[in-house]
Design a protein around this motif. Structure first.
Motif, short mmCIF file in Angstrom:
data_model
loop_
_atom_site.label_atom_id
_atom_site.label_comp_id
_atom_site.label_asym_id
_atom_site.label_seq_id
_atom_site.Cartn_x
_atom_site.Cartn_y
_atom_site.Cartn_z
N ILE A 212 0.88 -1.17 0.00
CA ILE A 212 0.00 0.00 0.00
C ILE A 212 0.92 1.21 0.00
O ILE A 212 1.45 1.61 1.04
N TYR A 213 1.12 1.78 -1.18
CA TYR A 213 2.17 2.79 -1.34
C TYR A 213 1.60 4.20 -1.37
O TYR A 213 0.67 4.51 -2.12
N LYS A 214 2.20 5.08 -0.56
CA LYS A 214 1.90 6.51 -0.58
C LYS A 214 3.21 7.27 -0.68
O LYS A 214 4.09 7.11 0.17
N ALA A 215 3.35 8.08 -1.71
CA ALA A 215 4.62 8.73 -2.02
C ALA A 215 5.14 9.62 -0.90
O ALA A 215 6.35 9.78 -0.73
N ASN A 216 4.25 10.21 -0.10
CA ASN A 216 4.67 11.15 0.93
C ASN A 216 4.90 10.47 2.29
O ASN A 216 5.09 11.14 3.30
N ARG A 217 4.88 9.13 2.30
CA ARG A 217 5.03 8.41 3.56
C ARG A 217 6.43 7.78 3.62
O ARG A 217 6.86 7.11 2.68
N SER A 218 7.14 7.96 4.73
CA SER A 218 8.51 7.43 4.85
C SER A 218 8.52 5.94 5.13
O SER A 218 9.45 5.24 4.72
N LEU A 219 7.50 5.45 5.83
CA LEU A 219 7.39 4.02 6.11
C LEU A 219 6.13 3.48 5.44
O LEU A 219 5.02 3.86 5.81
N GLN A 220 6.33 2.62 4.46
CA GLN A 220 5.21 2.07 3.71
C GLN A 220 4.61 0.85 4.42
O GLN A 220 5.18 0.34 5.38
N ILE A 221 3.45 0.42 3.92
CA ILE A 221 2.72 -0.69 4.54
C ILE A 221 2.67 -1.87 3.56
O ILE A 221 2.39 -1.70 2.37
#
Length: 239
Positions: free
Chosen positions: A63-72
């Motif tokens: 579950i990728y979000k470009a502005n997140r440093s730790l992805q899920i």
């Protein structure tokens, strides 16, 4: 967004009591860090700590979000399954050492399929072969091709190699000069493959000296590169 990608585990760090932070080199996204919540607490769910051994090859749904440093990670399963890499003591030492090198050497947060394919294929070779004492030397040397500082072989008849310039040298007047046995081994390794590697005879003293030289080469060409903490133990294992 959901992204399906191959991944190779570079490092892992326990976080709080039950969580794990894992750094992976992925085929689709480059280097990515993941937060695995509760992996040491619950036996439920697909994401388990046991999957994330160093240099394991995985298939992830992220579950990728470009502005997140730790992805899920939503889903994980084993990709290429090793038969000996984590159970053989000597190979495990190589794994620990190379994982440290790769963690420091690969920084890019973007895909590099040739680099990913090289690491993936080389690890599978190591897993399935029994003559591998010099594997790490050739692995590191070939890795420089994908990191952008592979030795220039144009004048390989010269009697010196300049680590700073990354090319063979006729005069040998720089402080970062390689000559003698290290130079001979460099020329031999540049001209060989993993399958042909066992034909090159290297004793433990030569192996350690060449490894020191190639790591110096990495330090000169990669900003922020650090010598692996496992280097001393690694040298003792392959003494």
């Amino acid at each position: 967004m959901l992204i399906d990608t191959h991944a190779i585990v570079l490092s892992k760090t326990k976080y709080r009591d039950h969580d794990l932070i894992v750094r992976c080199y992925t085929k689709e996204l480059g280097v990515v860090s993941f937060l695995l919540k509760g992996v040491f607490k619950s036996k439920k769910g697909q994401v388990k700590a046991a999957y994330f051994q160093l240099l394991s090859q995985l298939q992830l749904v992220v579950i990728y979000k470009a502005n997140r440093s730790l992805q899920i990670i939503k889903e994980v399963r084993l990709g290429n399954i090793y038969t000996s890499l984590h159970s053989n003591v000597l190979k495990s030492s190589i794994v620990m050492f190379l994982a440290e090198v790769l963690t420091t050497a690969i920084k890019e947060e973007e895909p590099n399929e040739p680099l990913y394919s090289y690491v993936e294929t080389a690890l599978l070779w190591l897993d399935t072969h029994t003559k591998y004492a010099n594997f790490h030397l050739l692995f590191l040397l070939k890795l420089t091709r994908y990191l952008g500082f592979y030795p220039d072989e144009t004048e390989d008849n010269y009697n010196y190699f300049n680590l700073r310039e990354g090319k063979f040298d006729a005069k040998g007047q720089d402080v970062y000069i390689v000559s003698g046995v290290d130079l001979l081994l460099l020329k031999q390794l540049l001209g060989t493959t993993f399958d042909e590697l066992s034909a090159i005879k290297i004793n433990s003293k030569q192996r350690q000296a060449f490894l020191h030289m190639i790591l110096s080469y990495f330090e000169l060409h990669l900003g922020g590169f650090r010598l692996p903490k496992s280097l001393q133990v690694f040298n003792q294992v392959f003494n």
